[in-house]
Design a protein around this motif. Structure first.
Motif, PDB file in Angstrom:
ATOM      1  N   HIS A  11       0.816  -1.208   0.000  1.00  0.00           N
ATOM      2  CA  HIS A  11       0.000   0.000   0.000  1.00  0.00           C
ATOM      3  C   HIS A  11       0.851   1.261   0.000  1.00  0.00           C
ATOM      4  O   HIS A  11       0.398   2.330   0.417  1.00  0.00           O
ATOM      5  CB  HIS A  11      -0.986  -0.020   1.168  1.00  0.00           C
ATOM      6  CG  HIS A  11      -2.073  -1.036   0.969  1.00  0.00           C
ATOM      7  ND1 HIS A  11      -3.025  -0.938  -0.019  1.00  0.00           N
ATOM      8  CD2 HIS A  11      -2.318  -2.214   1.588  1.00  0.00           C
ATOM      9  CE1 HIS A  11      -3.828  -1.988   0.013  1.00  0.00           C
ATOM     10  NE2 HIS A  11      -3.420  -2.785   0.978  1.00  0.00           N
ATOM     11  N   GLY A  12       2.095   1.120  -0.441  1.00  0.00           N
ATOM     12  CA  GLY A  12       2.903   2.305  -0.704  1.00  0.00           C
ATOM     13  C   GLY A  12       3.504   2.981   0.504  1.00  0.00           C
ATOM     14  O   GLY A  12       3.734   4.189   0.485  1.00  0.00           O
ATOM     15  N   HIS A  13       3.801   2.220   1.546  1.00  0.00           N
ATOM     16  CA  HIS A  13       4.488   2.828   2.707  1.00  0.00           C
ATOM     17  C   HIS A  13       5.876   3.318   2.322  1.00  0.00           C
ATOM     18  O   HIS A  13       6.408   4.232   2.946  1.00  0.00           O
ATOM     19  CB  HIS A  13       4.621   1.802   3.837  1.00  0.00           C
ATOM     20  CG  HIS A  13       3.326   1.401   4.463  1.00  0.00           C
ATOM     21  ND1 HIS A  13       2.916   1.878   5.671  1.00  0.00           N
ATOM     22  CD2 HIS A  13       2.347   0.567   4.034  1.00  0.00           C
ATOM     23  CE1 HIS A  13       1.736   1.345   5.981  1.00  0.00           C
ATOM     24  NE2 HIS A  13       1.371   0.551   4.997  1.00  0.00           N
ATOM     25  N   ASN A  31       3.554   3.348  -5.098  1.00  0.00           N
ATOM     26  CA  ASN A  31       3.616   1.949  -4.681  1.00  0.00           C
ATOM     27  C   ASN A  31       4.969   1.358  -5.056  1.00  0.00           C
ATOM     28  O   ASN A  31       5.634   1.843  -5.975  1.00  0.00           O
ATOM     29  CB  ASN A  31       2.475   1.148  -5.318  1.00  0.00           C
ATOM     30  CG  ASN A  31       1.129   1.548  -4.749  1.00  0.00           C
ATOM     31  OD1 ASN A  31       0.991   1.767  -3.540  1.00  0.00           O
ATOM     32  ND2 ASN A  31       0.133   1.688  -5.620  1.00  0.00           N
TER      33      ASN A  31
ATOM     34  N   ARG B 102      -8.650   7.830  -4.183  1.00  0.00           N
ATOM     35  CA  ARG B 102      -7.255   7.799  -3.756  1.00  0.00           C
ATOM     36  C   ARG B 102      -6.298   7.862  -4.947  1.00  0.00           C
ATOM     37  O   ARG B 102      -5.283   8.549  -4.909  1.00  0.00           O
ATOM     38  CB  ARG B 102      -7.021   6.514  -2.962  1.00  0.00           C
ATOM     39  CG  ARG B 102      -5.627   6.386  -2.378  1.00  0.00           C
ATOM     40  CD  ARG B 102      -5.598   5.209  -1.423  1.00  0.00           C
ATOM     41  NE  ARG B 102      -4.265   4.859  -1.002  1.00  0.00           N
ATOM     42  CZ  ARG B 102      -3.660   5.360   0.070  1.00  0.00           C
ATOM     43  NH1 ARG B 102      -4.267   6.235   0.826  1.00  0.00           N
ATOM     44  NH2 ARG B 102      -2.439   4.983   0.394  1.00  0.00           N
ATOM     45  N   PHE B 343       1.914   5.552   9.876  1.00  0.00           N
ATOM     46  CA  PHE B 343       1.071   6.016   8.769  1.00  0.00           C
ATOM     47  C   PHE B 343      -0.114   5.085   8.531  1.00  0.00           C
ATOM     48  O   PHE B 343      -0.734   5.118   7.464  1.00  0.00           O
ATOM     49  CB  PHE B 343       1.903   6.130   7.490  1.00  0.00           C
ATOM     50  CG  PHE B 343       3.012   7.162   7.588  1.00  0.00           C
ATOM     51  CD1 PHE B 343       2.709   8.496   7.816  1.00  0.00           C
ATOM     52  CD2 PHE B 343       4.340   6.801   7.459  1.00  0.00           C
ATOM     53  CE1 PHE B 343       3.719   9.459   7.909  1.00  0.00           C
ATOM     54  CE2 PHE B 343       5.354   7.753   7.550  1.00  0.00           C
ATOM     55  CZ  PHE B 343       5.045   9.084   7.777  1.00  0.00           C
ATOM     56  N   GLY B 346      -2.907  -0.885   5.368  1.00  0.00           N
ATOM     57  CA  GLY B 346      -4.034  -1.183   4.487  1.00  0.00           C
ATOM     58  C   GLY B 346      -4.309  -0.070   3.489  1.00  0.00           C
ATOM     59  O   GLY B 346      -3.459   0.796   3.244  1.00  0.00           O
ATOM     60  N   ILE B 347      -5.525  -0.065   2.975  1.00  0.00           N
ATOM     61  CA  ILE B 347      -5.842   0.810   1.829  1.00  0.00           C
ATOM     62  C   ILE B 347      -5.845   2.291   2.192  1.00  0.00           C
ATOM     63  O   ILE B 347      -5.827   3.141   1.300  1.00  0.00           O
ATOM     64  CB  ILE B 347      -7.198   0.446   1.180  1.00  0.00           C
ATOM     65  CG1 ILE B 347      -8.366   0.689   2.146  1.00  0.00           C
ATOM     66  CG2 ILE B 347      -7.190  -0.990   0.675  1.00  0.00           C
ATOM     67  CD1 ILE B 347      -9.741   0.592   1.489  1.00  0.00           C
ATOM     68  N   ARG B 349      -3.451   3.771   4.056  1.00  0.00           N
ATOM     69  CA  ARG B 349      -2.112   4.247   4.439  1.00  0.00           C
ATOM     70  C   ARG B 349      -2.020   5.747   4.118  1.00  0.00           C
ATOM     71  O   ARG B 349      -2.404   6.189   3.052  1.00  0.00           O
ATOM     72  CB  ARG B 349      -1.067   3.453   3.629  1.00  0.00           C
ATOM     73  CG  ARG B 349       0.380   3.754   3.969  1.00  0.00           C
ATOM     74  CD  ARG B 349       1.024   4.849   3.129  1.00  0.00           C
ATOM     75  NE  ARG B 349       0.882   4.642   1.699  1.00  0.00           N
ATOM     76  CZ  ARG B 349       1.131   5.579   0.781  1.00  0.00           C
ATOM     77  NH1 ARG B 349       1.531   6.783   1.150  1.00  0.00           N
ATOM     78  NH2 ARG B 349       0.945   5.318  -0.498  1.00  0.00           N
ATOM     79  N   CYS B 350      -1.517   6.509   5.090  1.00  0.00           N
ATOM     80  CA  CYS B 350      -1.447   7.971   4.943  1.00  0.00           C
ATOM     81  C   CYS B 350      -0.935   8.356   3.561  1.00  0.00           C
ATOM     82  O   CYS B 350       0.209   8.050   3.200  1.00  0.00           O
ATOM     83  CB  CYS B 350      -0.530   8.551   6.018  1.00  0.00           C
ATOM     84  SG  CYS B 350      -0.132  10.278   5.748  1.00  0.00           S
ATOM     85  N   SER B 353       2.389  10.415   3.413  1.00  0.00           N
ATOM     86  CA  SER B 353       3.516   9.926   4.221  1.00  0.00           C
ATOM     87  C   SER B 353       4.879  10.359   3.678  1.00  0.00           C
ATOM     88  O   SER B 353       5.777  10.691   4.458  1.00  0.00           O
ATOM     89  CB  SER B 353       3.451   8.399   4.347  1.00  0.00           C
ATOM     90  OG  SER B 353       3.496   7.785   3.075  1.00  0.00           O
ATOM     91  N   ASN B 354       5.031  10.372   2.361  1.00  0.00           N
ATOM     92  CA  ASN B 354       6.353  10.741   1.816  1.00  0.00           C
ATOM     93  C   ASN B 354       6.651  12.219   2.051  1.00  0.00           C
ATOM     94  O   ASN B 354       7.796  12.603   2.301  1.00  0.00           O
ATOM     95  CB  ASN B 354       6.431  10.416   0.326  1.00  0.00           C
ATOM     96  CG  ASN B 354       6.252   8.932   0.068  1.00  0.00           C
ATOM     97  OD1 ASN B 354       6.986   8.116   0.628  1.00  0.00           O
ATOM     98  ND2 ASN B 354       5.258   8.574  -0.735  1.00  0.00           N
ATOM     99  N   ARG B 357       7.518  12.583   5.846  1.00  0.00           N
ATOM    100  CA  ARG B 357       8.905  12.165   6.121  1.00  0.00           C
ATOM    101  C   ARG B 357       9.899  13.231   5.681  1.00  0.00           C
ATOM    102  O   ARG B 357      10.869  13.516   6.379  1.00  0.00           O
ATOM    103  CB  ARG B 357       9.224  10.895   5.347  1.00  0.00           C
ATOM    104  CG  ARG B 357       8.675   9.652   5.926  1.00  0.00           C
ATOM    105  CD  ARG B 357       9.234   8.478   5.114  1.00  0.00           C
ATOM    106  NE  ARG B 357       8.771   7.230   5.648  1.00  0.00           N
ATOM    107  CZ  ARG B 357       7.927   6.423   4.993  1.00  0.00           C
ATOM    108  NH1 ARG B 357       7.450   6.752   3.807  1.00  0.00           N
ATOM    109  NH2 ARG B 357       7.556   5.285   5.543  1.00  0.00           N
TER     110      ARG B 357
END
Lengths: 65, 399
Positions: A11-13, A31, B102, B343, B346-347, B349-350, B353-354, B357
């Motif tokens: 999920h693209g963390h 992703n 999304r 973050f 699952g679907i 996810r923040c 997030s990038n 960071r």
């Protein structure tokens, strides 16, 4: 060692790309993508293990060859 | 510690809990009832183990996003006043709409897309420090951390950065004061949506080049332009989710570094540690707790959950679970395995997030470059916000 990525679970963390930027990158949606198909150079195996161990979705599998 | 049993009566706004929730969370997690329940603040369940919190995040068909705030009417039927049709996609969306809600915004937040904000973030951090470096003291939360993400997000949205203080007030109205007072929340929400309504109207009349709002307005799904409510909702989300959260994370990380000269030294001596250090600080000081609404009657870890119940996902609790992390209350920049969920998972996810960071790393790097040695002026005078977003609000340091 080869890396296998479960694209449905990702999920693209980007945790993998942070741990092993030589092995993992991002597509246009952020992703994960695998940058090295086939066997990894030995010197990247430690980083790949860390990438596997950092993925919150457990989307990475390492296959010892 | 309060004498109440936190497994049946926890209070996320208890002043002691806001200051430091972890003793209570640890108590719940190690009890026979690691999924706690309370009737307070509209009622909620609160799992405290990593595996349970990740399961709630990943099982989005059972744990829906009809409501994501940690308080308020749990059925999500609160009157939302004007702009009742505007939500905060994709954070407030469920499948199937969630997918396109999304997918349209993710490209703006991919690592390669947010990299372009690095120079302006760095410049901003320097300009903030310029204002107080000669004084030998500053409020690391209010004078620094709080000032950064709001300006980056305003830049990204193409809205005036000189309105930053106003934006911050609105966001705090939704995520801080508004969680305990629905009228405050609705007023702040009305201000935010009124503002973006005007911004969207302006972009429709005067489309701009290389502009996020214009680009979103021109996006199509199945050959149709996306609804204006969707674009307003995305703007709403970017402001509300992009400000308090990252600022809290920057603030809490500085609070940590102020008290840990050995970690400051480690980062100075080995700059290659930065990426792992950022992940470790995100684990330790995860700011966000999200909520889900149970779709149908189920039993979860022995708890009878009913359709419409609220479940809190305390990512701070997940990230301190000793079942998942060795020595979870220690910051270890060389931690081998760090599947932190700061973050989420699952679907949902923040999406930012990038960017978060990047802002956290630049904010800390510039601070340590300019102010390598610093300490809390008075540790007991530090204040924290809690509830939905945890982080320092007043944290004076001397240097």
């Amino acid at each position: 060692m080869k890396v296998q990525l479960d694209y449905d679970a990702c999920h693209g963390h980007q945790s993998c790309a942070i741990a092993a930027p030589e092995v993992f990158g991002a597509d246009d949606y952020g992703n994960a993508v695998v940058l090295i198909e086939g066997d990894l150079p030995v010197e990247l195996e430690t980083k790949a293990r860390r990438a596997e161990g950092n993925c919150p979705e457990r989307a990475i599998t390492l296959i010892d060859s | 510690m309060t004498t109440i049993d936190p497994t049946t009566d926890y209070d996320i706004f208890d002043p002691e809990y806001v200051l430091n929730p972890f003793p209570t969370i640890d108590q719940i997690r190690e009890s026979e009832c690691p999924v706690a329940h309370t009737e307070r603040w509209g009622g909620s369940w609160m799992p405290t183990r990593y595996a349970d919190i990740v399961a709630v995040a990943q099982e989005h068909d059972v744990f829906t996003s009809r409501q994501i705030l940690v308080t308020g009417p749990p059925d999500g039927q609160a009157p939302e006043g004007a702009y009742a049709g505007v939500a905060a996609p994709p954070i407030s969306s469920d499948p199937p709409e969630h997918h396109w809600h999304r997918r349209l915004i993710l490209p703006f937040f991919a690592p390669q897309a947010v990299a372009k904000y690095e120079p302006i973030t760095r410049e901003l951090c320097h300009s903030l420090i310029d204002k107080f470096i000669d004084k030998g003291e500053a409020d690391s939360a209010a004078d620094y951390a709080q000032q950064i993400p709001v300006r980056v997000i305003a830049t990204m949205l193409g809205v005036p950065t000189d309105m930053s203080d106003t934006f911050t007030g609105w966001v705090r109205g939704v995520l801080e004061a508004g969680l305990m007072d629905q009228e405050v929340r609705l007023e702040a929400r009305g201000n935010i949506l009124g503002f973006f309504h005007a911004q969207v109207a302006d972009r429709i009349a005067n489309p701009r080049e290389d502009d996020l709002i214009t680009t979103l307005l021109n996006s199509e799904i199945d050959g149709q332009k996306v609804p204006v409510e969707y674009v307003m909702g995305v703007c709403n989300l970017m402001l509300v989710a992009g400000v308090d959260t990252t600022w809290s994370s920057i603030g809490a990380s500085l609070w940590h570094l102020a008290q840990h000269p050995e970690h400051r030294r480690q980062l100075r001596d080995d700059p290659e540690l930065w990426p792992a250090a950022i992940e470790e600080l995100l684990r330790m000081y995860a700011p966000v707790t999200m909520a889900r609404i149970v779709d149908r009657d189920i039993e979860f870890q022995g708890c009878p959950m009913h359709a419409g119940d609220r479940v809190l996902m305390s990512f701070p609790a997940a990230n301190r679970d000793p079942r998942q992390f060795e020595n979870p209350n220690e910051v270890d920049f060389e931690r081998e395995h760090n599947r932190h969920v700061a973050f989420g998972a699952g679907i949902h996810r923040c999406a930012g997030s990038n960017l978060a960071r990047l802002e956290l790393r630049i904010a800390l790097q510039v601070w340590l470059e300019r102010i390598p040695e610093f300490q809390l002026a008075d540790p007991s005078a530090v204040t924290w916000a809690g509830g939905q977003v945890r982080g320092t609000r007043v944290a004076k340091v001397t240097f």
